[in-house]
Design an enzyme around this catalytic site. Structure first.
Site, PDB file in Angstrom:
ATOM      1  N   CYS A 188       9.309   7.700  24.461  1.00 42.28           N
ATOM      2  CA  CYS A 188       9.102   6.870  25.187  1.00 42.28           C
ATOM      3  C   CYS A 188       7.906   6.215  24.562  1.00 42.28           C
ATOM      4  O   CYS A 188       7.008   6.509  23.830  1.00 42.28           O
ATOM      5  CB  CYS A 188       8.164   7.161  26.205  1.00 42.28           C
ATOM      6  SG  CYS A 188       8.101   6.102  27.020  1.00 42.28           S
TER       7      CYS A 188
ATOM      8  N   CYS B  84      12.719   0.927  23.660  1.00 36.60           N
ATOM      9  CA  CYS B  84      12.724   1.575  24.985  1.00 36.60           C
ATOM     10  C   CYS B  84      13.540   2.320  24.134  1.00 36.60           C
ATOM     11  O   CYS B  84      14.953   1.970  24.430  1.00 36.60           O
ATOM     12  CB  CYS B  84      12.636   0.225  25.549  1.00 36.60           C
ATOM     13  SG  CYS B  84      12.406   1.276  27.456  1.00 36.60           S
TER      14      CYS B  84
HETATM   15  N1  DGL Z   1      11.119   4.202  27.979  1.00 41.60           N
HETATM   16  C1  DGL Z   1      10.592   4.091  27.688  1.00 41.60           C
HETATM   17  C2  DGL Z   1       9.663   3.475  26.431  1.00 41.60           C
HETATM   18  O1  DGL Z   1      10.592   3.868  25.475  1.00 41.60           O
HETATM   19  C3  DGL Z   1       9.648   2.953  29.282  1.00 41.60           C
HETATM   20  C4  DGL Z   1      10.211   2.718  30.214  1.00 41.60           C
HETATM   21  C5  DGL Z   1       9.260   2.357  31.569  1.00 41.60           C
HETATM   22  O2  DGL Z   1       9.125   1.100  31.606  1.00 41.60           O
HETATM   23  O3  DGL Z   1       7.826   3.365  32.644  1.00 41.60           O
HETATM   24  O4  DGL Z   1       9.164   2.502  26.490  1.00 41.60           O
END
Ligand code: DGL
Length: 278
Positions: free
Chosen positions: A84, A195
């Site tokens: 993430c 993301c």
């Molecule tokens: N998958 C997450 C990232 O790489 C973020 C998603 C969210 O905002 O919860 O930033």
């Protein structure tokens, strides 16, 4: 006389734990499965607190540490991958201070994108938090000082990726709105998927782009880093199948989505104290 045969390397079933707010980390799982087949994985999503990208930093740091500590304990993980960008650009230091296992982070692939771009105009498609973080400013200064970087906060696309994984229909208008700011600079030729949810939508993005662009994500680089880390640890074999945990309810569609990546139905992850929503 003692035998001179070296004792076999200790073998463990301890998995590598992948953490994200939701299903985005599955894009990293895809890269890990491709590069490290057979390595036991576990997955935890903090879906009760998703999306992370619009939440305040001080709340997120505490929450991320609490969820990762609980999930490492539940899974017996030997390494943690913070799959993430929103969590990694904020909480890697806090996680490394709180955990005794290796922690591998995920940060936007600014460096490879800057090297790939022919025009020197690159997009950063990420959450509102990631596009404004000092960590991101530093990456851009260090590796893309010669580029124009178009930062696009696209929090709505996180939900679209969740829908895709759950087998639900996507909102084409929402996809177009999320991507639209990228197309304003005619020179832009490369987009960082900053993301981890977004590589799951890559085919959709490609289909909706008004001109061809290169999409760059961090999955393969993270898998290479995990391989280096695992070289320093005892080998593992999968004896029980890959487990998953979630902090909130998981729909039948998402359970099928997780199964498609080799995980069992996510179990509820108990947290020491519920973190009130900010
Ligand atoms: N998958 C997450 C990232 O790489 C973020 C998603 C969210 O905002 O919860 O930033």
């Amino acid at each position: 006389m003692p035998s001179s045969t070296p004792s076999p390397e200790p073998c463990t079933a301890a998995p590598v734990l992948i953490f994200d707010s939701g299903v985005g980390g599955l894009s990293v799982v895809r890269a890990l499965r491709a590069q490290l087949p057979g390595v036991p994985l576990a997955y935890v999503c903090d879906n009760a607190a998703m999306p992370y990208g619009t939440k305040p930093d001080h709340w997120l740091v505490q929450r991320i540490v609490a969820v990762c500590l609980a999930a490492v304990a539940a899974s017996g993980a030997r390494a943690l991958v913070v799959a993430c960008n929103t969590a990694s650009t904020l909480a890697l230091d806090a996680l490394r201070a709180a955990l005794s296992i290796p922690v591998v982070g995920t940060v936007p692939a600014i460096k490879p994108a800057a090297a790939l771009s022919g025009s020197g105009v690159i997009g950063l498609l990420a959450t509102s938090a990631t596009v404004t973080r000092p960590y991101t400013d530093k990456l851009i200064n260090d590796f893309a000082g010669h580029c124009t970087v178009v930062r696009v906060a696209a929090d709505g696309l996180v939900e679209q990726a969740e829908r895709l994984l759950a087998g639900e229909p996507l909102d084409d208008r929402g996809l177009d709105q999320g991507l639209a700011p990228l197309w304003r600079d005619a020179g832009l030729d490369t987009v960082v998927l900053g993301c981890t949810h977004f590589p799951l939508l890559r085919d959709r993005f490609d289909a909706r782009a008004p001109r061809p662009v290169q999409w760059v994500d961090s999955g393969a680089a993270i898998a290479r880093r995990v391989a280096q880390v695992l070289d320093t640890l005892p080998p593992a074999v999968n004896t029980t199948g890959d487990s998953a945990w979630a902090t909130g309810p998981v729909s039948p569609g998402l359970i099928r989505g997780f199964a498609g990546f080799g995980f069992g139905e996510p179990r509820p992850l108990p947290l020491p104290a519920p973190s009130p929503t900010p």
